[in-house]
Every structure is written in C-alpha cells, then in structure tokens.
Scaffold this motif. Sequence first.
Motif, PDB file in Angstrom:
ATOM      1  N   MET A  19       0.806  -1.092  -0.076  1.00 41.25           N
ATOM      2  CA  MET A  19      -0.009   0.001   0.027  1.00 41.25           C
ATOM      3  C   MET A  19       0.883   1.268   0.068  1.00 41.25           C
ATOM      4  SD  MET A  19      -3.028  -1.427  -0.114  1.00 41.25           S
ATOM      5  CE  MET A  19      -3.934  -0.341   0.024  1.00 41.25           C
ATOM      6  N   ASN A  39      -4.565  10.052  -1.118  1.00 40.31           N
ATOM      7  CA  ASN A  39      -5.380   8.827  -0.671  1.00 40.31           C
ATOM      8  C   ASN A  39      -4.507   7.725  -0.674  1.00 40.31           C
ATOM      9  OD1 ASN A  39      -7.918   9.613  -0.469  1.00 40.31           O
ATOM     10  ND2 ASN A  39      -8.811   9.390  -2.545  1.00 40.31           N
ATOM     11  N   THR A  40      -4.968   6.559  -0.489  1.00 39.19           N
ATOM     12  CA  THR A  40      -4.151   5.109  -0.408  1.00 39.19           C
ATOM     13  C   THR A  40      -4.371   4.308  -1.644  1.00 39.19           C
ATOM     14  OG1 THR A  40      -4.511   5.105   1.849  1.00 39.19           O
ATOM     15  CG2 THR A  40      -4.010   2.896   0.893  1.00 39.19           C
ATOM     16  N   ASN A  41      -3.321   3.832  -2.122  1.00 41.87           N
ATOM     17  CA  ASN A  41      -3.294   3.011  -3.394  1.00 41.87           C
ATOM     18  C   ASN A  41      -2.698   1.903  -3.487  1.00 41.87           C
ATOM     19  OD1 ASN A  41      -4.057   5.925  -4.501  1.00 41.87           O
ATOM     20  ND2 ASN A  41      -5.086   4.513  -5.632  1.00 41.87           N
ATOM     21  N   LEU A  42      -2.483   1.024  -4.541  1.00 44.15           N
ATOM     22  CA  LEU A  42      -1.868  -0.191  -4.388  1.00 44.15           C
ATOM     23  C   LEU A  42      -0.554   0.004  -5.372  1.00 44.15           C
ATOM     24  CD1 LEU A  42      -1.646  -3.425  -4.228  1.00 44.15           C
ATOM     25  CD2 LEU A  42      -3.082  -3.532  -6.510  1.00 44.15           C
ATOM     26  N   HIS A  43       0.623  -0.814  -4.779  1.00 44.28           N
ATOM     27  CA  HIS A  43       1.803  -0.880  -5.776  1.00 44.28           C
ATOM     28  C   HIS A  43       2.107  -2.247  -5.986  1.00 44.28           C
ATOM     29  CE1 HIS A  43       5.387  -0.993  -3.110  1.00 44.28           C
ATOM     30  NE2 HIS A  43       4.387  -0.638  -2.277  1.00 44.28           N
ATOM     31  N   ARG A  88      -1.729   6.167 -12.604  1.00 39.03           N
ATOM     32  CA  ARG A  88      -0.953   4.774 -12.704  1.00 39.03           C
ATOM     33  C   ARG A  88       0.365   5.222 -13.651  1.00 39.03           C
ATOM     34  NH1 ARG A  88      -4.325   0.597 -16.197  1.00 39.03           N
ATOM     35  NH2 ARG A  88      -4.227   2.330 -17.703  1.00 39.03           N
ATOM     36  N   GLU A 130       0.608   5.282   0.727  1.00 36.45           N
ATOM     37  CA  GLU A 130      -0.118   6.420   1.656  1.00 36.45           C
ATOM     38  C   GLU A 130       0.147   7.729   1.289  1.00 36.45           C
ATOM     39  OE1 GLU A 130      -3.197   8.243   3.468  1.00 36.45           O
ATOM     40  OE2 GLU A 130      -3.282   5.935   3.071  1.00 36.45           O
ATOM     41  N   ASP A 171       2.479   1.354 -10.175  1.00 33.63           N
ATOM     42  CA  ASP A 171       2.065   2.068  -9.186  1.00 33.63           C
ATOM     43  C   ASP A 171       0.892   2.945  -9.289  1.00 33.63           C
ATOM     44  OD1 ASP A 171       2.083   4.457  -7.161  1.00 33.63           O
ATOM     45  OD2 ASP A 171       4.179   4.222  -6.949  1.00 33.63           O
ATOM     46  N   TYR A 172      -0.035   2.502  -8.524  1.00 32.57           N
ATOM     47  CA  TYR A 172      -1.550   3.074  -8.633  1.00 32.57           C
ATOM     48  C   TYR A 172      -1.596   4.488  -8.047  1.00 32.57           C
ATOM     49  CZ  TYR A 172      -2.599  -0.744 -11.583  1.00 32.57           C
ATOM     50  OH  TYR A 172      -2.770  -1.797 -12.384  1.00 32.57           O
ATOM     51  N   TYR A 173      -0.747   5.089  -7.173  1.00 36.98           N
ATOM     52  CA  TYR A 173      -0.664   6.281  -6.585  1.00 36.98           C
ATOM     53  C   TYR A 173      -1.505   7.330  -7.473  1.00 36.98           C
ATOM     54  CZ  TYR A 173      -0.190   9.775  -2.895  1.00 36.98           C
ATOM     55  OH  TYR A 173      -0.330  10.870  -2.078  1.00 36.98           O
ATOM     56  N   TYR A 174      -2.547   8.061  -7.237  1.00 39.08           N
ATOM     57  CA  TYR A 174      -2.755   9.402  -7.835  1.00 39.08           C
ATOM     58  C   TYR A 174      -3.004   9.193  -9.588  1.00 39.08           C
ATOM     59  CZ  TYR A 174      -3.707  14.227  -8.787  1.00 39.08           C
ATOM     60  OH  TYR A 174      -4.288  15.241  -8.910  1.00 39.08           O
TER      61      TYR A 174
END
Length: 194
Positions: free
Chosen positions: A38, A44-48, A74, A40, A69-72
């Motif tokens: 995860m 928000n919180t996303n997956l990598h 992809r 953070e 990396d899916y934060y904000y």
Amino acid sequence: MKKSFLLLLSFVAIINAITAQEIKNEKKFFSSQISAGMVEGEQNTNLHIELLNGLRYKTWFAGIGTGLDYYYYRTIPVYLSGIKYLSPRNHSFFIQGDAGVNFVWEEDRMNTWNEISHEYKPGIYWNGIVGFATGLDKKNSFSFGLGYSQKSFKEIKEMAVWCFNPPCENTFETYKYNLNRLTLRIGWQFNYSR
C-alpha cells in the motif's frame, strides 16, 4: 539528523564486523523478488506491485526493478536497487534504496473543450525502505518493509484560445507532479545458487 545517520552507519559497521567470519563461504546467486503493498499520501491510499531481479553476494544485493504504481496516476517505475542485509543469516533486517525513472501509463481521459493535445513526460522515482526478511529455507524468504518514496512527472497541455484577430497561437500549460508518500509492502524472494 547528522547524529542519527552516524548512529545508523555505526550500527551497520558493527553488524558487518560481527558477521564477517560467517560469510566467507557464501556464493553469489541470482535473486528475484516480487512484492505488493500500500502507498499512503495526501492523494489517498493506493496499491503498488514490484518485480526486482539481480545478484546477491554475501550481504549485498544489486538489481533492476519495475512495477505498477497506482498512486494518483497509474505509472510504471523502472529503477536500480541496492539492498544491504545486516546479517547473512536466514532472518535479517535490511536497508534498501531504489532510484530510477517513472513513466505514466496513460489512461482514457476527458479533454476540456479547448484542449488540443496533451502529453506526459517521465520524471524521477526513488524509494528508501527499512525492513525485515525471514527465510523459509535457503531458496525462499518473505520480506516486510516500511519506506518513503517519491514519484514525479510532467503533463503538458496545448490549449486553443479565443481569437478575435487571427492567426492566434495556442497556449501551453505545464503541470508538475511531485508525489511523496509512505509505503508498506510484503514480498517473496527466490534465490538461485550459481
């Protein structure tokens, strides 16, 4: 800050001195790691998900990695990684550093009415992790890590402007993204002897 760094450096030197006798007979071997976790941050919180391949020699590892990396937005980071295990045993704390380039995986998006085109430019990617690896046997181990990372990139948009006296030039808007975040990950490591 300086004292903390010197204390950490001293700790690594002491562990190396203590374990130096144990690692003389250890061979070089290929190592592959797959991890997920995860991310953070403010957005928000996303997956990598990451895949890392390289060579391990004694308590050192060097390799090349990539992931999703899916934060904000992809993105696909591509990076060089270095890991220092604090002990040659099956159970060890480690310090990891990654540095490389971050590419945006463009998604379908809606353009505004006056947007003519847009493009993403790659940026830097880096990651620092402190963790613990616990071996199941000589070839397989789990790892747990906590870190801090940054990914960056640019978005450039070409915009049409209202024009009362043609010809008129389009304007360009540049958006710079510097996304700092905490990372938590678990991974599986495979070791292949040479």
